[in-house]
Design a protein around this motif. Sequence first.
Motif, PDB file in Angstrom:
ATOM      1  N   GLY A 215     126.778  65.695  51.496  1.00 42.39           N
ATOM      2  CA  GLY A 215     127.619  65.014  52.486  1.00 42.39           C
ATOM      3  C   GLY A 215     126.885  64.432  53.680  1.00 42.39           C
ATOM      4  N   ALA A 216     125.552  64.420  53.630  1.00 39.12           N
ATOM      5  CA  ALA A 216     124.792  63.848  54.758  1.00 39.12           C
ATOM      6  C   ALA A 216     124.951  62.333  54.797  1.00 39.12           C
ATOM      7  CB  ALA A 216     123.312  64.207  54.624  1.00 39.12           C
ATOM      8  N   VAL A 217     124.859  61.758  56.003  1.00 36.28           N
ATOM      9  CA  VAL A 217     124.998  60.307  56.181  1.00 36.28           C
ATOM     10  C   VAL A 217     123.618  59.729  56.472  1.00 36.28           C
ATOM     11  CG1 VAL A 217     126.154  58.472  57.464  1.00 36.28           C
ATOM     12  CG2 VAL A 217     127.320  60.658  57.102  1.00 36.28           C
ATOM     13  N   LEU A 218     123.158  58.838  55.558  1.00 40.68           N
ATOM     14  CA  LEU A 218     121.793  58.305  55.658  1.00 40.68           C
ATOM     15  C   LEU A 218     121.766  56.796  55.843  1.00 40.68           C
ATOM     16  CD1 LEU A 218     120.872  60.871  53.088  1.00 40.68           C
ATOM     17  CD2 LEU A 218     119.069  60.273  54.666  1.00 40.68           C
ATOM     18  N   ASP A 219     122.823  56.206  56.390  1.00 40.68           N
ATOM     19  CA  ASP A 219     122.854  54.758  56.594  1.00 40.68           C
ATOM     20  C   ASP A 219     121.693  54.329  57.498  1.00 40.68           C
ATOM     21  OD1 ASP A 219     125.132  54.903  55.148  1.00 40.68           O
ATOM     22  OD2 ASP A 219     126.494  54.213  56.725  1.00 40.68           O
ATOM     23  N   GLY A 220     120.885  53.399  56.988  1.00 42.76           N
ATOM     24  CA  GLY A 220     119.783  52.873  57.800  1.00 42.76           C
ATOM     25  C   GLY A 220     118.608  53.815  57.927  1.00 42.76           C
ATOM     26  N   ALA A 221     118.647  54.950  57.221  1.00 44.51           N
ATOM     27  CA  ALA A 221     117.522  55.899  57.298  1.00 44.51           C
ATOM     28  C   ALA A 221     116.322  55.355  56.530  1.00 44.51           C
ATOM     29  CB  ALA A 221     117.938  57.252  56.737  1.00 44.51           C
ATOM     30  N   ILE A 222     115.133  55.670  57.016  1.00 44.28           N
ATOM     31  CA  ILE A 222     113.885  55.254  56.354  1.00 44.28           C
ATOM     32  C   ILE A 222     113.291  56.501  55.696  1.00 44.28           C
ATOM     33  CG2 ILE A 222     111.580  54.299  56.694  1.00 44.28           C
ATOM     34  CD1 ILE A 222     112.770  53.006  59.324  1.00 44.28           C
ATOM     35  N   LEU A 223     113.140  56.440  54.363  1.00 46.49           N
ATOM     36  CA  LEU A 223     112.653  57.586  53.604  1.00 46.49           C
ATOM     37  C   LEU A 223     111.351  57.254  52.868  1.00 46.49           C
ATOM     38  CD1 LEU A 223     116.191  58.517  52.347  1.00 46.49           C
ATOM     39  CD2 LEU A 223     114.729  60.169  53.489  1.00 46.49           C
ATOM     40  N   HIS A 224     110.540  56.352  53.441  1.00 42.85           N
ATOM     41  CA  HIS A 224     109.283  55.949  52.792  1.00 42.85           C
ATOM     42  C   HIS A 224     108.440  57.179  52.480  1.00 42.85           C
ATOM     43  CE1 HIS A 224     109.181  51.603  54.635  1.00 42.85           C
ATOM     44  NE2 HIS A 224     110.314  51.888  54.030  1.00 42.85           N
ATOM     45  N   GLY A 225     108.108  57.351  51.204  1.00 43.65           N
ATOM     46  CA  GLY A 225     107.203  58.432  50.833  1.00 43.65           C
ATOM     47  C   GLY A 225     107.747  59.824  51.092  1.00 43.65           C
ATOM     48  N   ALA A 226     109.054  59.945  51.354  1.00 43.78           N
ATOM     49  CA  ALA A 226     109.634  61.279  51.579  1.00 43.78           C
ATOM     50  C   ALA A 226     109.702  62.038  50.261  1.00 43.78           C
ATOM     51  CB  ALA A 226     111.016  61.152  52.198  1.00 43.78           C
ATOM     52  N   ASP A 227     109.583  63.347  50.340  1.00 46.84           N
ATOM     53  CA  ASP A 227     109.636  64.196  49.148  1.00 46.84           C
ATOM     54  C   ASP A 227     111.012  64.860  49.071  1.00 46.84           C
ATOM     55  OD1 ASP A 227     109.324  65.946  47.073  1.00 46.84           O
ATOM     56  OD2 ASP A 227     107.497  66.887  47.829  1.00 46.84           O
ATOM     57  N   ALA A 241     120.047  53.123  52.642  1.00 46.14           N
ATOM     58  CA  ALA A 241     118.811  53.779  53.091  1.00 46.14           C
ATOM     59  C   ALA A 241     117.615  53.091  52.444  1.00 46.14           C
ATOM     60  CB  ALA A 241     118.849  55.252  52.714  1.00 46.14           C
ATOM     61  N   ASP A 242     116.470  53.163  53.105  1.00 48.41           N
ATOM     62  CA  ASP A 242     115.240  52.581  52.562  1.00 48.41           C
ATOM     63  C   ASP A 242     114.457  53.710  51.887  1.00 48.41           C
ATOM     64  OD1 ASP A 242     112.819  51.438  52.023  1.00 48.41           O
ATOM     65  OD2 ASP A 242     112.609  50.453  53.967  1.00 48.41           O
ATOM     66  N   VAL A 243     114.526  53.741  50.535  1.00 48.05           N
ATOM     67  CA  VAL A 243     113.919  54.852  49.789  1.00 48.05           C
ATOM     68  C   VAL A 243     112.627  54.443  49.077  1.00 48.05           C
ATOM     69  CG1 VAL A 243     116.085  56.110  49.496  1.00 48.05           C
ATOM     70  CG2 VAL A 243     115.431  54.407  47.798  1.00 48.05           C
ATOM     71  N   ALA A 244     111.999  53.355  49.545  1.00 44.72           N
ATOM     72  CA  ALA A 244     110.754  52.892  48.898  1.00 44.72           C
ATOM     73  C   ALA A 244     109.718  54.011  48.901  1.00 44.72           C
ATOM     74  CB  ALA A 244     110.217  51.667  49.635  1.00 44.72           C
ATOM     75  N   GLY A 245     109.190  54.312  47.722  1.00 46.71           N
ATOM     76  CA  GLY A 245     108.132  55.310  47.622  1.00 46.71           C
ATOM     77  C   GLY A 245     108.589  56.746  47.769  1.00 46.71           C
ATOM     78  N   ALA A 246     109.907  56.976  47.902  1.00 47.80           N
ATOM     79  CA  ALA A 246     110.395  58.358  48.004  1.00 47.80           C
ATOM     80  C   ALA A 246     110.303  59.029  46.639  1.00 47.80           C
ATOM     81  CB  ALA A 246     111.824  58.373  48.519  1.00 47.80           C
ATOM     82  N   ASN A 247     110.096  60.333  46.649  1.00 48.77           N
ATOM     83  CA  ASN A 247     109.920  61.090  45.403  1.00 48.77           C
ATOM     84  C   ASN A 247     111.181  61.901  45.116  1.00 48.77           C
ATOM     85  OD1 ASN A 247     109.145  62.665  43.296  1.00 48.77           O
ATOM     86  ND2 ASN A 247     107.355  63.560  44.304  1.00 48.77           N
ATOM     87  N   PHE A 248     111.902  61.482  44.052  1.00 48.04           N
ATOM     88  CA  PHE A 248     113.137  62.170  43.689  1.00 48.04           C
ATOM     89  C   PHE A 248     112.997  62.943  42.384  1.00 48.04           C
ATOM     90  CE2 PHE A 248     114.618  58.597  46.265  1.00 48.04           C
ATOM     91  CZ  PHE A 248     115.569  59.191  47.069  1.00 48.04           C
ATOM     92  N   THR A 249     111.806  63.050  41.824  1.00 45.52           N
ATOM     93  CA  THR A 249     111.691  63.642  40.490  1.00 45.52           C
ATOM     94  C   THR A 249     112.264  65.043  40.473  1.00 45.52           C
ATOM     95  OG1 THR A 249     109.478  64.309  41.035  1.00 45.52           O
ATOM     96  CG2 THR A 249     109.683  62.347  39.686  1.00 45.52           C
ATOM     97  N   ARG A 250     112.666  65.462  39.316  1.00 51.74           N
ATOM     98  CA  ARG A 250     113.252  66.771  39.093  1.00 51.74           C
ATOM     99  C   ARG A 250     114.726  66.802  39.472  1.00 51.74           C
ATOM    100  NH1 ARG A 250     112.199  72.394  40.984  1.00 51.74           N
ATOM    101  NH2 ARG A 250     112.039  71.446  42.991  1.00 51.74           N
TER     102      ARG A 250
END
Length: 268
Positions: A215-227, A241-250
């Motif tokens: 339920g978190a709100v991530l509008d406009g959040a930058i998640l570059h390279g986030a794990d 949200a900007d999820v370029a390079g974020a790691n969602f595996t698993r």
Amino acid sequence: HRHKVQHPPMTPHDLIAVLQKHERWLKRLTGGARAMMALADLQGHSFAGVNLQSAKLSGANLSDCDFTGANLSLSDMFAVRLNRAVMVNCNLTGADLRGAHLRGAKLKYAILRGADLRGGALLDRRNPAQVRVEPSDLAGADMDHAHLSNANLAGADLTECSLIGADCSGAQMTGCSFARANLKKTNFSNSDMRGVSLIQANLTGANLRNVNLTGAVLDGAILHGADLQGANLEGVDLSNADVAGANFTRSAASFSEQVQSILASHKE
């Protein structure tokens, strides 16, 4: 529940006597007495390097004070005012900071492990039957590289605060506002962030492993390279949200189809 009526300002002479007696009390020496400064007006005083472990400071006005390198571990700081206070390298381990005002405070490298920063229940003077829960206010605070592991910040206002490289692992942060906060390389691993606002927050390189972000709100959040491995993103809309390079595996398999299609379109 406590009423708040400020006491008159303490003189430097009074203060020195209180601090000396507290030091003796901590060492279990004769003539010692615990520092009892609830509701005291101490605005602007310097407590740099002072040992105030287990002191009673609830409701005190400590705005603009200097607590650089001070020891405030296990202290009672319920509903204190610490606006703009300098608390660099300050030890606040296990401190009771419920309902505290730390707006614009400088908490670089401060130790807040296990500290309680939930809202504080205050009696409403206008209507004594009513209890107000005053959220802790950390808006605009500088908490870069602070240690907040296992702290309880549920419901706190951290709007526009800076937590670069801070350790928030295992912290309780449900319902917090991190709007426009700088959370670069912050470690949130295993923390509870249900319902948080991360609107326009910068989470570049942040560690969000196994975080509950339901339920978190991530509008406009930058998640570059986030794990985000193992993170719970139930009900989270990542379309803005900007999820370029974020790691969602698993955790990708546990996403809804809608989120999976968003992730797929980002990869193309």
